[in-house]
Design an enzyme around this catalytic site. Structure first.
Site, PDB file in Angstrom:
ATOM      1  N   GLU A 118       0.780  -1.353   0.066  1.00 47.91           N
ATOM      2  CA  GLU A 118      -0.033  -0.178  -0.110  1.00 47.91           C
ATOM      3  C   GLU A 118       0.789   1.161  -0.014  1.00 47.91           C
ATOM      4  O   GLU A 118       0.402   2.460   0.540  1.00 47.91           O
ATOM      5  CB  GLU A 118      -1.086  -0.010   1.211  1.00 47.91           C
ATOM      6  N   HIS A 122     -12.874  -3.832   4.081  1.00 50.33           N
ATOM      7  CA  HIS A 122     -11.396  -4.117   4.208  1.00 50.33           C
ATOM      8  C   HIS A 122     -10.512  -3.635   5.376  1.00 50.33           C
ATOM      9  O   HIS A 122     -10.142  -4.269   6.143  1.00 50.33           O
ATOM     10  CB  HIS A 122     -10.726  -3.374   2.732  1.00 50.33           C
ATOM     11  N   GLU A 129     -17.175  10.968  23.450  1.00 49.86           N
ATOM     12  CA  GLU A 129     -15.885  11.467  23.187  1.00 49.86           C
ATOM     13  C   GLU A 129     -15.554  11.565  21.511  1.00 49.86           C
ATOM     14  O   GLU A 129     -14.786  12.380  21.279  1.00 49.86           O
ATOM     15  CB  GLU A 129     -14.734  10.970  23.605  1.00 49.86           C
ATOM     16  N   HIS A 141      -6.636  -3.601   9.830  1.00 46.94           N
ATOM     17  CA  HIS A 141      -8.001  -4.397   9.442  1.00 46.94           C
ATOM     18  C   HIS A 141      -8.945  -4.464  10.818  1.00 46.94           C
ATOM     19  O   HIS A 141      -9.013  -5.322  11.441  1.00 46.94           O
ATOM     20  CB  HIS A 141      -7.874  -5.834   9.375  1.00 46.94           C
ATOM     21  N   HIS A 173      -2.680   1.818   8.369  1.00 48.93           N
ATOM     22  CA  HIS A 173      -3.638   0.990   7.776  1.00 48.93           C
ATOM     23  C   HIS A 173      -3.818  -0.169   8.923  1.00 48.93           C
ATOM     24  O   HIS A 173      -3.022  -0.934   9.019  1.00 48.93           O
ATOM     25  CB  HIS A 173      -3.393   0.786   6.544  1.00 48.93           C
TER      26      HIS A 173
HETATM   27  O1  2HA Z   1      -0.428  -5.455   3.693  1.00 50.64           O
HETATM   28  O2  2HA Z   1      -3.500  -4.729   4.435  1.00 50.64           O
HETATM   29  O3  2HA Z   1      -4.118  -3.558   2.272  1.00 50.64           O
HETATM   30  C1  2HA Z   1      -1.824  -6.108   3.705  1.00 50.64           C
HETATM   31  C2  2HA Z   1      -2.803  -5.054   3.494  1.00 50.64           C
HETATM   32  C3  2HA Z   1      -3.234  -4.832   2.197  1.00 50.64           C
HETATM   33 ZN    ZN Z   2      -5.165  -3.951   4.158  1.00 52.87          ZN
END
Ligand code: 2HA
Ligand code: ZN
Length: 273
Positions: free
Chosen positions: A115, A209, A168, A140, A138
């Site tokens: 990414e 995602h 909050e 998940h 990022h």
């Molecule tokens: O690195 O999260 O979006 C794996 C991921 C790709």
């Molecule tokens: Zn991801």
């Protein structure tokens, strides 16, 4: 020693905290940090400046010459602390902001996160708004992802529903959250779509995602992700009990919170239901 630098330790700690919360199964998620000039000076003698340049795939002109600490493609957050030299590395951007080269880490054939275009475009947007922004994260995030299957994929709806789940929330993310529909991860298109949301928000949710957060230091960026994900967890519990709330925080309540905590809340999130 590079790994002993406080910012490297904070980077590893943040990723490990995210792993412990269940946001980084297998190689899921990625993290990048733009070094301060003093941090570049502190590590420079240990960097290898002879590796070839690789095109980023996008141009980030205002980041030319900057150094980043980044998680590795295909690497596991689970191993950030016990195998740091494989799990992370440093990259330098060329002066035009079109290519990068590895200057440290990514041992055993590694390279920066898949990414990277999204990370660098998000950094570029945030630096243009405020040069103090340094982190793109990022994760998940289980409950935020779950909500993308049942709520309309609209910034206004996600912002309002998350705000209602914890008093909050409008104080922690007063500008709201952006949402983008499903797209191919790692692509240039998703990088553009995400960075477009980063013009308005510090949080961008990728449908089905995960979530991107932007921030100025490790604690507040992690705290932002954690707060939004906690609100999503409450909403998942509420929706699991009943499709309707018996009572909730009302638009005027949000205006009162905004006054008390001196934040500005856009009226487009305070619609009547
Ligand atoms: O690195 O999260 O979006 C794996 C991921 C790709
Ligand atoms: Zn991801």
């Amino acid at each position: 020693m590079i790994l002993e630098q406080p910012f490297v330790q904070s980077f590893i700690q943040m990723g490990t905290d995210g792993y412990d919360l269940g946001w980084h199964e297998r190689n899921g998620g990625n993290l990048s940090y733009r070094l301060k000039p003093s941090e570049v000076e502190a590590v420079k003698s240990e960097l290898n400046l002879n590796n070839p340049w690789t095109p980023i795939g996008v141009q980030v002109e205002n980041l030319g010459g900057e150094y980043f600490l980044v998680t590795g493609s295909g690497r596991f957050f689970r191993h950030l602390s016990d195998r740091p030299l494989e799990s992370l590395g440093f990259i330098e951007l060329d002066e035009t902001g079109t290519s990068y080269r590895i200057v440290y880490g990514f041992e055993n054939g590694g390279k920066p996160t898949s990414e990277l275009p999204s990370h660098l475009m998000n950094h570029a947007v945030k630096v243009a708004i405020d040069p103090e922004y340094r982190i793109i994260y990022h994760a998940h995030t289980t409950n935020l992802i779950a909500l993308t299957f049942v709520l309309p994929l609209q910034d206004e709806v996600f912002t309002r529903e998350l705000w209602e789940m914890a008093t909050e929330c409008p104080v922690v993310f007063p500008e709201g959250v952006g949402v983008i529909g499903w797209m191919v991860p790692g692509s240039i298109e998703i990088a553009y779509a995400t960075s477009n949301k980063m013009k308005d928000y510090d949080l961008a949710i990728w449908a089905h995602h995960g979530t991107f957060a932007a921030g100025k230091d490790f604690d507040t960026t992690f705290g932002l992700m954690h707060t939004a994900e906690k609100a999503a967890e409450i909403l998942v519990k509420v929706l699991s009990m009943s499709p309707n709330k018996a009572q909730t925080i009302q638009p005027q309540d949000f205006r009162d919170v905004a006054d008390a905590f001196r934040v500005t809340l856009d009226e487009r999130f305070l619609y009547n239901k």
